[in-house]
Design a protein around this motif. Structure first.
Motif, PDB file in Angstrom:
ATOM      1  N   PHE A  35      39.498  36.178  39.296  1.00  0.00           N
ATOM      2  CA  PHE A  35      39.372  37.428  38.473  1.00  0.00           C
ATOM      3  C   PHE A  35      38.513  36.818  37.211  1.00  0.00           C
ATOM      4  O   PHE A  35      38.758  35.270  37.111  1.00  0.00           O
ATOM      5  N   THR A  36      38.352  37.312  36.153  1.00  0.00           N
ATOM      6  CA  THR A  36      37.489  37.050  34.780  1.00  0.00           C
ATOM      7  C   THR A  36      36.885  38.634  34.716  1.00  0.00           C
ATOM      8  O   THR A  36      37.973  39.320  34.251  1.00  0.00           O
ATOM      9  N   ARG A  37      37.152  38.005  32.937  1.00  0.00           N
ATOM     10  CA  ARG A  37      37.593  38.503  31.731  1.00  0.00           C
ATOM     11  C   ARG A  37      36.060  40.092  31.642  1.00  0.00           C
ATOM     12  O   ARG A  37      36.739  40.614  31.645  1.00  0.00           O
ATOM     13  N   VAL A  38      35.186  39.143  32.458  1.00  0.00           N
ATOM     14  CA  VAL A  38      34.095  40.487  32.415  1.00  0.00           C
ATOM     15  C   VAL A  38      34.077  41.226  33.302  1.00  0.00           C
ATOM     16  O   VAL A  38      34.670  40.808  34.551  1.00  0.00           O
ATOM     17  N   THR A  48      42.383  39.605  23.609  1.00  0.00           N
ATOM     18  CA  THR A  48      43.754  39.342  24.412  1.00  0.00           C
ATOM     19  C   THR A  48      44.467  38.257  25.235  1.00  0.00           C
ATOM     20  O   THR A  48      44.994  38.863  25.790  1.00  0.00           O
ATOM     21  N   VAL A  49      44.386  37.103  24.293  1.00  0.00           N
ATOM     22  CA  VAL A  49      45.521  36.076  24.773  1.00  0.00           C
ATOM     23  C   VAL A  49      46.817  37.103  23.423  1.00  0.00           C
ATOM     24  O   VAL A  49      47.990  36.604  24.737  1.00  0.00           O
ATOM     25  N   SER A  50      47.212  37.583  22.952  1.00  0.00           N
ATOM     26  CA  SER A  50      48.238  38.397  22.666  1.00  0.00           C
ATOM     27  C   SER A  50      48.721  39.259  23.575  1.00  0.00           C
ATOM     28  O   SER A  50      50.026  39.356  24.005  1.00  0.00           O
ATOM     29  N   VAL A  51      47.802  40.426  23.846  1.00  0.00           N
ATOM     30  CA  VAL A  51      47.971  41.283  25.052  1.00  0.00           C
ATOM     31  C   VAL A  51      48.763  40.065  26.011  1.00  0.00           C
ATOM     32  O   VAL A  51      49.610  40.737  27.008  1.00  0.00           O
ATOM     33  N   ALA A  52      48.165  39.179  26.191  1.00  0.00           N
ATOM     34  CA  ALA A  52      48.316  38.272  27.958  1.00  0.00           C
ATOM     35  C   ALA A  52      49.240  37.752  27.748  1.00  0.00           C
ATOM     36  O   ALA A  52      50.776  37.991  28.827  1.00  0.00           O
ATOM     37  N   ILE A  53      50.356  37.511  26.439  1.00  0.00           N
ATOM     38  CA  ILE A  53      51.407  36.700  26.199  1.00  0.00           C
ATOM     39  C   ILE A  53      52.019  37.899  26.460  1.00  0.00           C
ATOM     40  O   ILE A  53      53.562  37.629  27.582  1.00  0.00           O
ATOM     41  N   TYR A  62      40.802  31.761  39.733  1.00  0.00           N
ATOM     42  CA  TYR A  62      41.639  31.846  38.782  1.00  0.00           C
ATOM     43  C   TYR A  62      40.970  31.542  37.325  1.00  0.00           C
ATOM     44  O   TYR A  62      41.064  30.474  37.307  1.00  0.00           O
ATOM     45  N   PRO A  63      40.968  31.679  36.187  1.00  0.00           N
ATOM     46  CA  PRO A  63      41.812  31.416  34.344  1.00  0.00           C
ATOM     47  C   PRO A  63      42.849  31.576  34.353  1.00  0.00           C
ATOM     48  O   PRO A  63      43.772  32.152  35.154  1.00  0.00           O
ATOM     49  N   LEU A  64      43.416  30.615  33.936  1.00  0.00           N
ATOM     50  CA  LEU A  64      44.682  29.763  33.418  1.00  0.00           C
ATOM     51  C   LEU A  64      44.940  30.686  32.255  1.00  0.00           C
ATOM     52  O   LEU A  64      43.790  30.894  31.114  1.00  0.00           O
ATOM     53  N   TRP A  65      45.628  31.836  32.339  1.00  0.00           N
ATOM     54  CA  TRP A  65      46.626  32.669  30.999  1.00  0.00           C
ATOM     55  C   TRP A  65      47.520  31.860  30.590  1.00  0.00           C
ATOM     56  O   TRP A  65      48.832  32.367  31.730  1.00  0.00           O
ATOM     57  N   TRP A  66      47.720  31.644  29.216  1.00  0.00           N
ATOM     58  CA  TRP A  66      48.747  30.846  28.879  1.00  0.00           C
ATOM     59  C   TRP A  66      49.727  29.498  30.136  1.00  0.00           C
ATOM     60  O   TRP A  66      51.486  30.332  30.698  1.00  0.00           O
ATOM     61  N   THR A  92      39.961  27.487  36.559  1.00  0.00           N
ATOM     62  CA  THR A  92      39.828  27.141  35.060  1.00  0.00           C
ATOM     63  C   THR A  92      40.396  27.199  33.857  1.00  0.00           C
ATOM     64  O   THR A  92      41.823  28.071  34.217  1.00  0.00           O
ATOM     65  N   GLN A  93      40.179  26.444  33.001  1.00  0.00           N
ATOM     66  CA  GLN A  93      40.738  26.031  31.850  1.00  0.00           C
ATOM     67  C   GLN A  93      40.125  26.174  30.525  1.00  0.00           C
ATOM     68  O   GLN A  93      38.472  25.219  30.702  1.00  0.00           O
ATOM     69  N   GLY A  94      40.463  25.407  29.167  1.00  0.00           N
ATOM     70  CA  GLY A  94      40.499  24.938  28.725  1.00  0.00           C
ATOM     71  C   GLY A  94      40.621  23.597  28.514  1.00  0.00           C
ATOM     72  O   GLY A  94      40.970  22.798  27.134  1.00  0.00           O
ATOM     73  N   SER A  95      42.117  23.486  28.988  1.00  0.00           N
ATOM     74  CA  SER A  95      41.980  21.584  28.668  1.00  0.00           C
ATOM     75  C   SER A  95      42.739  20.810  29.630  1.00  0.00           C
ATOM     76  O   SER A  95      41.560  21.327  29.838  1.00  0.00           O
ATOM     77  N   TYR A 102      37.627  22.604  33.803  1.00  0.00           N
ATOM     78  CA  TYR A 102      37.508  22.498  32.537  1.00  0.00           C
ATOM     79  C   TYR A 102      36.473  23.500  32.519  1.00  0.00           C
ATOM     80  O   TYR A 102      35.288  24.023  32.905  1.00  0.00           O
ATOM     81  N   CYS A 103      36.252  24.659  31.367  1.00  0.00           N
ATOM     82  CA  CYS A 103      35.268  25.935  30.890  1.00  0.00           C
ATOM     83  C   CYS A 103      34.069  25.596  30.829  1.00  0.00           C
ATOM     84  O   CYS A 103      32.743  26.118  31.147  1.00  0.00           O
ATOM     85  N   ASP A 104      33.865  23.987  30.076  1.00  0.00           N
ATOM     86  CA  ASP A 104      32.628  23.747  29.522  1.00  0.00           C
ATOM     87  C   ASP A 104      31.913  23.469  30.950  1.00  0.00           C
ATOM     88  O   ASP A 104      30.295  23.090  31.091  1.00  0.00           O
TER      89      ASP A 104
HETATM   90  C1  LIG Z   1      44.416  35.545  27.417  1.00  0.00           C
HETATM   91  C2  LIG Z   1      44.199  33.657  27.513  1.00  0.00           C
HETATM   92  C3  LIG Z   1      45.076  33.154  27.564  1.00  0.00           C
HETATM   93  C4  LIG Z   1      44.530  31.930  28.075  1.00  0.00           C
HETATM   94  N1  LIG Z   1      45.422  30.478  28.646  1.00  0.00           N
HETATM   95  C5  LIG Z   1      45.379  29.471  28.844  1.00  0.00           C
HETATM   96  C6  LIG Z   1      45.668  28.782  29.124  1.00  0.00           C
HETATM   97  O1  LIG Z   1      47.015  28.984  28.957  1.00  0.00           O
HETATM   98  N2  LIG Z   1      45.251  27.090  29.013  1.00  0.00           N
HETATM   99  C7  LIG Z   1      44.089  26.682  29.095  1.00  0.00           C
HETATM  100  O2  LIG Z   1      44.043  24.964  29.365  1.00  0.00           O
HETATM  101  N3  LIG Z   1      43.488  27.553  28.821  1.00  0.00           N
HETATM  102  C8  LIG Z   1      43.550  28.992  28.887  1.00  0.00           C
HETATM  103  N4  LIG Z   1      42.422  29.613  28.896  1.00  0.00           N
HETATM  104  C9  LIG Z   1      40.956  29.621  28.275  1.00  0.00           C
HETATM  105  C10 LIG Z   1      40.238  30.262  30.151  1.00  0.00           C
HETATM  106  O3  LIG Z   1      41.432  30.013  30.909  1.00  0.00           O
HETATM  107  C11 LIG Z   1      39.593  29.751  30.528  1.00  0.00           C
HETATM  108  O4  LIG Z   1      38.596  30.017  28.711  1.00  0.00           O
HETATM  109  C12 LIG Z   1      38.223  30.423  31.089  1.00  0.00           C
HETATM  110  O5  LIG Z   1      37.179  29.507  32.159  1.00  0.00           O
HETATM  111  C13 LIG Z   1      38.077  31.423  31.058  1.00  0.00           C
HETATM  112  O6  LIG Z   1      37.319  32.119  32.271  1.00  0.00           O
HETATM  113  P1  LIG Z   1      36.456  33.127  32.560  1.00  0.00           P
HETATM  114  O7  LIG Z   1      35.569  33.218  31.558  1.00  0.00           O
HETATM  115  O8  LIG Z   1      35.994  33.720  33.585  1.00  0.00           O
HETATM  116  O9  LIG Z   1      38.040  35.071  31.853  1.00  0.00           O
HETATM  117  C14 LIG Z   1      43.119  31.080  28.340  1.00  0.00           C
HETATM  118  C15 LIG Z   1      41.812  32.665  28.129  1.00  0.00           C
HETATM  119  C16 LIG Z   1      42.481  33.668  27.977  1.00  0.00           C
HETATM  120  C17 LIG Z   1      41.667  34.603  27.491  1.00  0.00           C
END
Ligand SMILES: Cc1cc2nc3c(=O)[nH]c(=O)nc-3n(C[C@H](O)[C@H](O)[C@H](O)COP(=O)(O)O)c2cc1C
Length: 367
Positions: free
Chosen positions: A196-199, A259-264, A290-294, A320-323, A349-351
């Motif tokens: 799953f990815t945003r794009v 997107t973050v708001s819709v996701a929550i 998959y990316p972590l969403w919340w 994948t994640q930003g943390s 980590y996303c970077d």
């Molecule tokens: C709606 C949303 C919620 C997210 N929640 C988290 C989170 O809870 N923890 C985290 O580490 N990263 C979070 N991220 C960051 C993504 O997991 C990260 O940027 C990921 O690499 C995005 O992958 P993509 O570009 O393929 O969709 C979130 C991103 C989005 C868009």
């Protein structure tokens, strides 16, 4: 109107301008349209401020300020500098506008816009403090405060904002260099990669800019979700198939914050967005990317999991994640895919995503 009311309105407009400017710096959390509307509010407040200060402007233009003291002269210089920068900022705001002034083509550099905003933010702080200084009794303390406020605001604009925005940028990569390379044999029955990815699931414009597109990749100039890139790396290494979890009907908004708001909301409501069906019945092994969403899997991934029978199958998790870590995604996948053996493989980590091929290759070789 009574003088005291005018004074209060003037102070309110000044405070409002400063607050708006601070909010404008947090662009990524607000989205573009609100940013542009607030920009117009800022300039409306500025016009009001200038009308209130018309006597001072007259004094400046007629040379009366020549008689003023050193501090007042310095304050006037700062004010002129601030006015100059704000005027250019106004044109650059129109130049980078996508919603309200898309036809305005001058000064359209996003970098120039950001640097000007930092300068205006800092100068506003110094401007406000300078007038405080002129009136202050304890001059030394007021001078220190003025310098500190200016340095703090400029530093926030120059360093704090880029830090907050560190994941909100597009990264240019070479697709072939990131994805293709050494192959490895998958021991056992060939897996299916599901990602799953945003794009593809988002209403992104093809020329989406770095600010509205958090952690987006441009692979050879083409917009690509970072989890799709990981899936492509896996298919190149293993030689297997990959399928994208794609929502149907609605798309997620283009702004990261939106997107973050819709996701929550979706997660709170345990929403299961409709997706293009993916049939895993012919596979024993599924690699779920998959990316972590919340802190968990995006709701569309839960739809995918819950619409298949995973009994006796192994689901390998690549998050994948930003943390860091997997959040509660592992437990949530187990709940959505009862009967599956769920294995945490790695959390990236996303970077680090564009440089992850070797790590994936190493895992395929080792398992
Ligand atoms: C709606 C949303 C919620 C997210 N929640 C988290 C989170 O809870 N923890 C985290 O580490 N990263 C979070 N991220 C960051 C993504 O997991 C990260 O940027 C990921 O690499 C995005 O992958 P993509 O570009 O393929 O969709 C979130 C991103 C989005 C868009």
């Amino acid at each position: 109107m009574k003088r005291s009311i005018v004074k209060i309105l003037g102070i309110a407009a000044d405070v409002l301008m400063f607050v708006i400017m601070l909010l404008q710096m947090l662009y990524v959390f607000m989205g573009n349209t609100l940013h542009e509307i607030l920009g117009i509010c800022f300039f409306a407040c500025l016009v009001f401020h200038l009308v209130l200060k018309r006597k001072w402007i007259k004094a400046l233009l007629t040379g009366k300020l020549r008689k003023a003291g050193k501090a007042q002269k310095l304050a006037a210089v700062i004010t002129c500098l601030l006015l100059g920068c704000t005027a250019v900022l106004m044109f650059s705001s129109m130049g980078v506008s996508r919603t309200i002034f898309p036809w305005f083509k001058l000064l359209g550099s996003a970098d120039l816009h950001r640097y000007l905003a930092s300068a205006v933010f800092g100068l506003m702080a110094v401007h406000g403090c300078m007038y405080g200084y002129v009136r202050a009794k304890r001059k030394k303390r007021a001078a220190v405060l003025t310098v500190l406020a200016g340095v703090a605001c400029v530093s926030f604009g120059l360093f704090g904002v880029p830090y907050l925005n560190r994941h909100f940028r597009t990264v240019d990569i070479s697709y072939a260099a990131a994805v293709t390379g050494e192959k490895a044999e998958w021991k056992g029955s060939e897996p299916l990669v599901v990602y799953f990815t945003r794009v593809g699931n988002t209403d992104l414009e093809p020329d989406v800019d770095a600010v509205s597109g958090a952690s987006l990749l441009l692979a050879d100039g083409e917009l690509m979700g970072s989890n799709r890139l990981l899936a492509d790396m896996l298919t190149d290494i293993i030689g297997c198939e990959a399928k994208a979890v794609t929502v149907t009907g609605k798309k997620y908004p283009s702004g990261y914050g939106a997107t973050v708001s819709v996701a929550i909301d979706e997660l709170r409501d345990k929403a299961r967005p409709e997706i293009v069906p993916i049939d895993v019945s012919g596979y024993e092994n599924i690699i779920l990317v998959y990316p972590l969403w919340w802190g968990t899997v995006p709701p569309a991934v839960s739809t995918f999991l819950e619409s298949n029978d995973f009994t006796g199958k192994t689901v390998y998790l690549i998050a994948t994640q930003g943390s860091y870590g997997f959040g509660s995604s592992t437990e949530d996948v187990k709940e959505s895919a009862p009967g599956a053996r769920v294995v945490e493989v790695m959390s990236i980590y996303c970077d680090d995503i564009p440089d992850s091929r070797d790590t994936l290759l190493d895992w395929v070789k080792r398992r």
